[in-house]
Design an enzyme around this catalytic site. Structure first.
Site, short mmCIF file in Angstrom:
data_model
loop_
_atom_site.label_atom_id
_atom_site.label_comp_id
_atom_site.label_asym_id
_atom_site.label_seq_id
_atom_site.Cartn_x
_atom_site.Cartn_y
_atom_site.Cartn_z
N THR A 88 0.82 -1.05 0.09
CA THR A 88 -0.02 0.08 -0.12
C THR A 88 0.86 1.14 -0.05
O THR A 88 0.39 2.23 -0.64
CB THR A 88 -0.66 0.09 1.27
OG1 THR A 88 -1.65 -1.23 1.00
CG2 THR A 88 -1.64 1.28 1.28
N SER A 135 1.73 -7.67 -0.70
CA SER A 135 2.55 -8.59 0.18
C SER A 135 2.22 -10.08 -0.18
O SER A 135 3.07 -10.90 -0.21
CB SER A 135 2.41 -8.25 1.74
OG SER A 135 1.13 -8.23 2.04
N THR A 154 1.19 -4.49 4.00
CA THR A 154 1.37 -4.79 5.63
C THR A 154 0.41 -6.09 5.70
O THR A 154 0.52 -6.46 6.92
CB THR A 154 0.52 -3.62 6.22
OG1 THR A 154 -0.80 -3.25 5.60
CG2 THR A 154 1.03 -2.11 6.08
N ASP A 155 -0.27 -6.69 4.84
CA ASP A 155 -1.03 -7.75 5.24
C ASP A 155 -0.21 -8.90 5.94
O ASP A 155 -0.71 -9.61 6.74
CB ASP A 155 -1.88 -8.38 4.11
CG ASP A 155 -2.92 -7.31 3.58
OD1 ASP A 155 -3.21 -6.46 4.40
OD2 ASP A 155 -3.38 -7.20 2.58
N1 GLU Z 1 -2.41 -4.28 2.11
C1 GLU Z 1 -1.77 -4.88 0.68
C2 GLU Z 1 -0.55 -5.72 1.11
O1 GLU Z 1 -0.55 -6.21 2.25
C3 GLU Z 1 -1.37 -3.99 -0.32
C4 GLU Z 1 -2.29 -3.69 -1.54
C5 GLU Z 1 -1.13 -3.57 -2.44
O2 GLU Z 1 -0.21 -3.05 -2.61
O3 GLU Z 1 -1.90 -3.75 -3.81
O4 GLU Z 1 0.16 -6.05 0.26
#
Ligand code: GLU
Length: 364
Positions: A48, A85, A119-120
């Site tokens: 993100t 991620s 962050t996920d």
């Molecule tokens: N929150 C998502 C993650 O953990 C990011 C979304 C994205 O980069 O498309 O990767």
């Protein structure tokens, strides 16, 4: 009288002026030359923090968001990937760990590394690096909850904090650190606790390691478990990571999912048990099936904190029925299920010995 005073003041000023001017030059803080600043390398993987509407930000564009960063560090950049991620493969994890290890090995003057991540699954990547990069130089994983197209985007601030921590001599030897929201957490302990809030990264019962404040980076404590420079895991000869799955205990859960994982090639299974090791439904049958085939089953808790104690003499961790107990059943100690899965993957790259694997779960 007045004229004499004026003359004296003039003489005094004349005498003092060269000295004063010199002193002023001496006292004025000089911007340090770029070469004197600690060099910190950003290795961007996406997430993100870079997910701008209309096109993802590159590593260089991320650095450009921090005009003040040169007060603390001389930034360098490297684009490893630009993905969410969860889209990174385990092969990419391996490559990233090896890349950071090689970089720190070859570039002895590099002060530290910042890795951006979505962050996920950030806490999983951070713990993987914590166990697999054998260096005491700071490796900081950072991200953001709001994307660059959102009002209140906090990515640039988080990234600058990450650079400051990576450049700080006090951050050395503390393992991989997760920096978001002005806080420093340990890769081993931190978890994403909220789907959306900015203060989502928490270490629950353990608390923060430190903070990034306007004046300085402050540490309050250390993680005493083995990590980074003291890790025994060496990825250079490893081409693939063994399959390890995580399965949750819930009321009436079928054990055939455990059997299916074994039949699909899992070398290990982490059970996110209820409380301190309780299973449900027919899961004990599945566990016995797995351990009977020499597949390791690590018992962890789904509660979010607390410890699963290693067995004392015979039998599995407390809470599991005796039918399911086997030497292939390992107590996950206080590791969260997803962290235990990472440790088990790495453990299986080194040994198949249950005693050795249980030792690792008590040391890391
Ligand atoms: N929150 C998502 C993650 O953990 C990011 C979304 C994205 O980069 O498309 O990767």
């Amino acid at each position: 009288m007045r004229a004499r005073l004026a003359r004296r003041l003039f003489v005094l000023t004349f005498l003092l002026s060269p000295w004063s001017a010199h002193a002023a030059v001496q006292a004025r803080p000089q911007p340090a030359a770029a070469s004197e600043m600690p060099r910190v390398r950003l290795i961007a993987t996406g997430g993100t923090i870079s997910n701008k509407v209309g096109g993802r930000l590159t590593a260089d564009e991320l650095v450009a968001l921090m005009p003040d960063v040169t007060r603390w560090a001389h930034p360098e950049t490297e684009q490893f990937a630009n993905l969410a991620s969860g889209e990174l493969t385990l092969g990419q994890w391996l490559a990233l760990s090896k890349r950071i290890a090689a970089l720190l090995d070859q570039d002895r003057d590099l002060a530290g590394v910042v890795v951006t991540s979505g962050t996920d699954t950030l806490e999983e990547l951070a713990y993987f690096l914590d166990l697999s990069v054998r260096s005491d130089r700071p490796i900081i994983v950072a991200g953001s909850m709001r994307n660059p197209s959102t009002l209140g985007y906090e990515g640039a601030a988080n990234l600058q904090d990450a650079f400051r921590v990576a450049a700080a001599p006090e951050a050395r030897g503390r393992g991989v650190l997760v920096v978001l929201n002005d806080e420093i957490n340990a890769a081993r302990e931190v978890t994403k606790t909220d789907a959306l809030r900015l203060n989502t990264f928490q270490s629950r019962a353990y608390g923060i390691l430190g903070v990034v404040d306007a004046d300085r980076v402050v540490f309050y404590r250390d993680v005493v478990k083995r990590h980074t420079a003291k890790s025994e895991f060496e990825l250079a000869p490893v081409a693939t990571l063994p399959r390890v799955d995580v399965l949750m205990v819930y009321q009436g859960a079928p054990g055939d999912l455990i059997k299916a994982a074994v039949d699909q090639g899992a070398r290990g299974i982490v059970m996110a048990t209820a409380g301190a090791g309780a299973t449900s439904g027919t899961q004990d049958e599945g566990i016995a099936y797995a351990t009977g085939k020499g597949v390791f089953v690590v018992i962890t808790t789904r509660t979010g904190s607390g410890r699963i104690a290693a067995r004392v003499r015979t039998g599995g961790p407390r809470g599991t029925s005796s039918a399911a107990r086997s030497e292939y059943q390992i107590a996950g100690e206080d590791l969260a299920p997803i962290k235990a899965r990472i440790l088990l993957m790495l453990a299986l790259t080194k040994t198949q010995d249950p005693t050795d694997i249980q030792r690792m779960f008590t040391e890391y």
